[in-house]
Design an enzyme around this catalytic site. Structure first.
Site, PDB file in Angstrom:
ATOM      1  N   ARG A 156       0.856  -1.177   0.000  1.00 26.14           N
ATOM      2  CA  ARG A 156       0.000   0.000   0.000  1.00 26.14           C
ATOM      3  C   ARG A 156       0.900   1.238   0.000  1.00 26.14           C
ATOM      4  O   ARG A 156       1.921   1.277   0.692  1.00 26.14           O
ATOM      5  CB  ARG A 156      -0.907   0.038   1.234  1.00 26.14           C
ATOM      6  CG  ARG A 156      -2.118  -0.882   1.155  1.00 26.14           C
ATOM      7  CD  ARG A 156      -3.131  -0.412   0.103  1.00 26.14           C
ATOM      8  NE  ARG A 156      -4.293  -1.278   0.030  1.00 26.14           N
ATOM      9  CZ  ARG A 156      -4.438  -2.315  -0.788  1.00 26.14           C
ATOM     10  NH1 ARG A 156      -3.465  -2.649  -1.624  1.00 26.14           N
ATOM     11  NH2 ARG A 156      -5.551  -3.027  -0.786  1.00 26.14           N
ATOM     12  N   GLU A 168      -2.731   7.991  -4.137  1.00 23.14           N
ATOM     13  CA  GLU A 168      -3.340   7.582  -5.416  1.00 23.14           C
ATOM     14  C   GLU A 168      -4.632   8.338  -5.674  1.00 23.14           C
ATOM     15  O   GLU A 168      -5.428   8.497  -4.740  1.00 23.14           O
ATOM     16  CB  GLU A 168      -3.648   6.071  -5.368  1.00 23.14           C
ATOM     17  CG  GLU A 168      -2.394   5.239  -5.481  1.00 23.14           C
ATOM     18  CD  GLU A 168      -2.659   3.741  -5.344  1.00 23.14           C
ATOM     19  OE1 GLU A 168      -3.769   3.292  -5.694  1.00 23.14           O
ATOM     20  OE2 GLU A 168      -1.740   3.045  -4.905  1.00 23.14           O
ATOM     21  N   HIS A 188      -1.008   0.627  -9.578  1.00 25.63           N
ATOM     22  CA  HIS A 188      -1.744  -0.311  -8.713  1.00 25.63           C
ATOM     23  C   HIS A 188      -2.366  -1.450  -9.540  1.00 25.63           C
ATOM     24  O   HIS A 188      -3.581  -1.684  -9.476  1.00 25.63           O
ATOM     25  CB  HIS A 188      -2.811   0.420  -7.884  1.00 25.63           C
ATOM     26  CG  HIS A 188      -3.126  -0.281  -6.592  1.00 25.63           C
ATOM     27  ND1 HIS A 188      -3.549   0.356  -5.457  1.00 25.63           N
ATOM     28  CD2 HIS A 188      -3.076  -1.601  -6.265  1.00 25.63           C
ATOM     29  CE1 HIS A 188      -3.757  -0.522  -4.493  1.00 25.63           C
ATOM     30  NE2 HIS A 188      -3.468  -1.732  -4.960  1.00 25.63           N
TER      31      HIS A 188
END
Ligand code: DGY
Length: 321
Positions: free
Chosen positions: A239, A268, A286
């Site tokens: 993450r 993000e 991602h």
């Protein structure tokens, strides 16, 4: 029964739910829903397939209504769910472990090899017409084989990355985890480090595989980046907020470390300014679990979890808190 899918997912999961006779509400948007849209579209439904981009807490669940029984997160990570508040409301939560382990481990290795062999940089160089013939010192990279890999977080994905490192590339593996795993140590001749800082000091490649928690946010910070060898690389497929991206940018810019490859970003979909100007970083959006096969399996698993709970059976992969 009615199911709300907060963003279109591959067809096999959808078909499973349709074949069972559920009514589906699928978000018509190709973007993350606003909080208001999320609440509005989920009112009165019995089950929800949520995305890692949907922030769901107790107040959202309250707005959806007391009939809601299950939230199936379409991801293995579930830091988007306020698990305590949702559990307090008696709603079952599930995630999608196992089905994406292989794919994320592959992507992690793809990033490691690509940054060490300067693949993306060489591609840019070639496309720009800069190649004027073979040269002994053109775009020199770094070998991965026989180097030391430091795994931070020895869950399913971290263990699989270690497997590839040892079996495929004869790497030495160090690992840090809150739990020591002696069987893993024996199987892969791996070495445990009780202090995560030692991983940063000793490894040539560091791969991050911990969940995002208050205790892991900015685990990779300026201090730990400074512990790394100037020849070392950082890989992150877990993450984004686990890495302080501004500190990473500065370390890369000042040659504090040799390179980095990240699939997840701190903010993000915004990237920290200056990061994309650097040649010694590879950035993917991602997509570590994004293969046709795996995204189908994630959808099927999310759908099965919904079906099990709504038909009164235990979910396949519950989130335990
Ligand atoms: C996950 O599952 O948590 C990944 O980040 C997306 O597939």
């Amino acid at each position: 029964m009615k199911i709300f899918i907060t963003r279109k997912i591959p067809d096999r999961g959808i078909k499973l739910l349709q074949d069972r006779g559920y009514e589906l509400v699928v978000s018509p948007h190709t973007r993350v829903l606003t909080r208001d849209e999320l609440i509005e579209m989920g009112k009165g439904v019995d089950g929800i397939i949520s995305q890692l981009t949907d922030k769901i807490d107790g107040s959202v669940v309250d707005a959806w209504g007391k009939q809601l029984k299950v939230i199936a997160n379409y991801a293995v990570g579930y830091d988007n769910l306020n698990t305590k508040e949702i559990a307090e409301r008696g709603v079952v939560m599930t995630n999608t472990p196992e089905v994406l382990t292989e794919t994320v481990a592959e992507h992690t290795f793809a990033l490691m090899l690509a940054i060490a062999h300067r693949i993306a940089e060489s591609d840019r160089f070639s496309r720009a017409g800069k190649y004027h013939g073979w040269a002994p010192e053109l775009l020199l990279g770094t070998d991965v084989s026989h180097k030391t890999l430091g795994i931070v977080g020895l869950g399913r994905i971290g263990s699989r990355v270690a497997h590839h490192a040892v079996k495929g590339f004869d790497m030495r593996v160090l690992y840090y985890d809150v739990k020591r795993n002696e069987n893993f140590e024996k199987e892969f001749n791996a070495e445990f480090r009780e202090n995560v800082d030692d991983i940063f000091k000793e490894a040539d490649f560091i791969s991050i595989h911990v969940p995002l928690l208050p205790t892991t946010q900015h685990l990779v910070n300026e201090i730990r980046l400074k512990l790394m060898k100037p020849t070392a690389y950082l890989i992150n497929t877990s993450r984004g907020p686990i890495v302080d991206e501004a500190a990473l940018r500065d370390a890369l810019k000042n040659n504090g470390i040799k390179g980095a490859a990240i699939d997840v970003w701190e903010h993000e979909p915004e990237l920290t300014p200056g990061l994309s100007d650097l040649e010694n970083i590879i950035i993917t959006p991602h997509i570590a679990s994004a293969t046709e096969e795996t995204r189908q399996k994630m959808g099927e698993l999310a759908a099965k979890n919904i079906i099990e709970v709504l038909e009164g059976r235990p979910p396949v992969t519950p989130i335990k808190i």
